[in-house]
Design a protein around this motif. Structure first.
Motif, short mmCIF file in Angstrom:
data_model
loop_
_atom_site.label_atom_id
_atom_site.label_comp_id
_atom_site.label_asym_id
_atom_site.label_seq_id
_atom_site.Cartn_x
_atom_site.Cartn_y
_atom_site.Cartn_z
N LYS A 133 35.09 23.88 30.01
CA LYS A 133 36.68 24.54 30.23
C LYS A 133 35.69 26.11 29.12
O LYS A 133 35.94 25.75 28.00
CB LYS A 133 37.49 24.67 30.01
CG LYS A 133 38.89 25.57 30.23
CD LYS A 133 39.91 24.24 30.83
CE LYS A 133 41.29 26.24 30.91
NZ LYS A 133 42.22 25.59 31.38
N ALA A 134 35.97 27.09 29.49
CA ALA A 134 35.18 28.66 27.89
C ALA A 134 36.65 28.87 28.27
O ALA A 134 36.98 29.45 29.43
CB ALA A 134 34.41 28.90 28.48
N ARG B 224 34.99 29.76 23.01
CA ARG B 224 36.08 27.91 23.17
C ARG B 224 35.60 27.66 24.11
O ARG B 224 35.85 27.32 24.74
CB ARG B 224 37.07 28.08 22.42
CG ARG B 224 37.22 26.72 21.17
CD ARG B 224 39.06 26.75 21.38
NE ARG B 224 39.28 25.65 21.66
CZ ARG B 224 38.60 24.57 20.91
NH1 ARG B 224 37.73 23.92 20.43
NH2 ARG B 224 39.05 22.75 20.92
N VAL B 225 34.47 26.76 24.03
CA VAL B 225 33.99 26.04 25.33
C VAL B 225 34.76 24.54 24.52
O VAL B 225 34.29 23.83 23.98
CB VAL B 225 32.70 25.84 25.45
CG1 VAL B 225 32.19 25.10 26.51
CG2 VAL B 225 31.74 27.44 25.61
N LEU C 263 27.21 27.79 29.06
CA LEU C 263 28.68 28.11 29.70
C LEU C 263 28.81 29.78 28.10
O LEU C 263 28.99 30.94 27.99
CB LEU C 263 30.55 28.33 29.47
CG LEU C 263 30.70 27.47 31.22
CD1 LEU C 263 31.87 27.05 30.76
CD2 LEU C 263 29.91 28.53 32.32
N TYR C 264 28.93 28.96 26.56
CA TYR C 264 29.15 29.85 25.53
C TYR C 264 28.13 30.63 25.56
O TYR C 264 28.54 31.56 24.93
CB TYR C 264 28.85 28.51 24.13
CG TYR C 264 28.84 29.27 23.00
CD1 TYR C 264 30.37 29.36 22.96
CD2 TYR C 264 27.78 29.92 22.61
CE1 TYR C 264 30.33 30.22 21.45
CE2 TYR C 264 28.25 30.81 20.98
CZ TYR C 264 29.50 30.85 20.94
OH TYR C 264 29.47 31.60 19.70
N PRO C 265 26.53 30.02 25.44
CA PRO C 265 26.00 31.24 25.78
C PRO C 265 25.98 33.05 26.50
O PRO C 265 25.54 34.39 26.20
CB PRO C 265 24.49 30.98 25.68
CG PRO C 265 24.22 29.55 26.00
CD PRO C 265 25.73 29.10 25.52
N LEU C 266 26.03 32.11 27.85
CA LEU C 266 26.57 33.21 29.24
C LEU C 266 27.80 34.02 28.48
O LEU C 266 27.65 35.02 29.00
CB LEU C 266 26.87 32.54 30.02
CG LEU C 266 25.77 32.31 31.19
CD1 LEU C 266 25.87 31.24 32.05
CD2 LEU C 266 24.98 33.43 31.95
N ASP D 148 28.23 24.00 20.15
CA ASP D 148 27.05 25.46 20.12
C ASP D 148 27.48 26.17 19.07
O ASP D 148 27.93 25.19 18.19
CB ASP D 148 28.11 25.98 21.17
CG ASP D 148 29.45 25.79 21.12
OD1 ASP D 148 29.87 26.23 20.36
OD2 ASP D 148 30.48 25.97 22.42
N PRO D 149 26.83 27.53 18.94
CA PRO D 149 27.12 28.04 17.65
C PRO D 149 28.32 28.54 17.56
O PRO D 149 28.54 28.98 15.56
CB PRO D 149 26.04 29.72 17.90
CG PRO D 149 25.37 29.39 19.38
CD PRO D 149 26.15 28.13 19.81
#
Lengths: 268, 268
Positions: A261-262, A193-194, A180-183, B202-203
């Motif tokens: 959850k993002a 924020r994931v 989710l983060y890179p997407l 994550d980053p």
């Protein structure tokens, strides 16, 4: 979109999704609350399990819920009719081509949808288009690769693998939670924020053993038995053993699964 | 005990354990605090990384830290000497045959120890013997099977698998986190409460990328390179690719690992 939805559309499946929503509501939604009068789009509402939660947790918010499947929408409408005061407008639409003007919504909410799509980027791009600058996007997804248990046998791993492989064959990605983060970053959302939403189950948590391990996760895996055997991914005996082994964790072992959850913001 | 400790005893390794303790301290220890004057046993203190945290977080507690390895104990003593007011007594001892009377301690603390033992039950039985009725046991362990990442390649999975297999060959269990609940119940502890302590990287969390992904987890995996190749578990080219792939998650992907903390009570 969703034309080859891996879980199908039958009533038992709808019951499973409802169970899932009830059991996981606090874990997934305790920090979801939209202000009164704000315009909220739920993209891919299915039979309305999450819509009902949204409406209950955000009284006064003006919710628009869309899905491509007419049958699911009808079920969602019926579910929401029973709720007093819920301000939800349903509309049949493809989430990859939303029938709304640019910058129409304050918030977009997407739950258990992207995992089924070959190009989740398309829905994110459309979400961004219909969001006001500074508006928020919330995405909730699972990750079947986050599952493990104790005791963990080879057949137990194999039946879960079948679900992952079938979802991939449908063009989806059952391991989408971890990306989710890179997407969202690649879709040019800001302040991404994931947070993982971790389900840990042992015999001291019998409600989770029944509500999650048995009635959500094992039920979901069991739902693809015929498809997995028909596709030649597994033989019937190994399948049966895998399900028996998953069930054997209940009352004595442990069960582990992570949702993600993002929450992100459309740049101002 | 620990005669074939998979991580070895060299100074670099000791540095790794120290990094690990600093990075993870809040996640693992925020709810560990023993009352002044209470008697606390740390079973398997190693070079004292956790001992220092215990002493700092529980001022006034009377801590006894034991380990079977004289060199580790010497390093632990040196580390604690630098801490003003720490009340820690070190003693060389086998955790499976503790040199203490029955019911001597109010609390027992065990961190990153059981994973290395062929019979963790023995340490739990001894812990129970030296605990006062109603005393508490705290156990913290990782679970390398809980690791996954994005992007996740086959070589990345293989190098992590090497660490798990080598630990098993040493008689340990790198997947012990998931079985803390059944272990403590079978050892007849009461009120067993296990909570996952989840590392999500994550980053947006660069300190965790460096402190956990690179300097804890990838460093730990890298530490068994020679052993893994010598044992024929993997070829050198695949090993190198696996490490490169793990490092490639930093700055663009995600990294996932779960520790488990169990707190239980000796029955009254």
């Amino acid at each position: 979109m969703n034309r080859s939805y891996v879980h199908g559309y039958d009533p038992l499946e709808s019951g499973r999704l409802e169970d899932q929503a009830r059991t996981l509501e606090d874990l997934l939604h305790h920090d979801t609350r939209y202000p009164p009068a704000s315009r909220v789009l739920e993209a891919g509402c299915g039979t309305g399990a999450q819509t009902a939660i949204l409406a209950r947790r955000s009284p006064g918010a003006r919710i628009t819920a869309v899905d491509i499947a007419a049958d699911s929408l009808a079920a969602a409408k019926q579910r929401l009719v029973a709720m007093d005061g819920a301000d939800v407008c349903f509309q049949q639409a493809d989430c990859e081509r939303l029938p709304f003007a640019d910058h129409h919504f304050d918030h977009v909410f997407i739950c258990f949808v992207l995992e089924h799509l070959a190009q989740p980027e398309n829905v994110l791009r459309e979400s961004k288009r219909v969001l006001k600058p500074g508006g928020s996007l919330t995405v909730i997804e699972g990750d079947h690769g986050s599952f493990y248990c104790y005791p963990q046998t080879r057949p137990a791993r194999q039946v879960v693998r079948c679900l992952i492989d079938l979802q991939a064959a449908c063009g989806g990605d059952a391991l989408i939670g971890r990306r989710l983060y890179p997407l969202l970053r690649r879709a040019r959302f800001d302040d991404v924020r994931v947070t993982p939403r971790v389900v840990y189950v042992d015999p001291s948590r019998p409600a989770w053993e029944e509500g999650f391990s048995r009635n959500t996760f094992i039920a979901m895996v069991s739902g693809v038995q015929k498809a997995a055997i028909d596709a030649g991914l597994i033989d019937p005996a190994t399948w049966r053993q895998g399900i028996v082994d998953l069930e054997a964790t209940i009352g004595q072992g442990t069960f582990h699964y992570s949702f993600f959850k993002a929450i992100a913001r459309d740049p101002l």
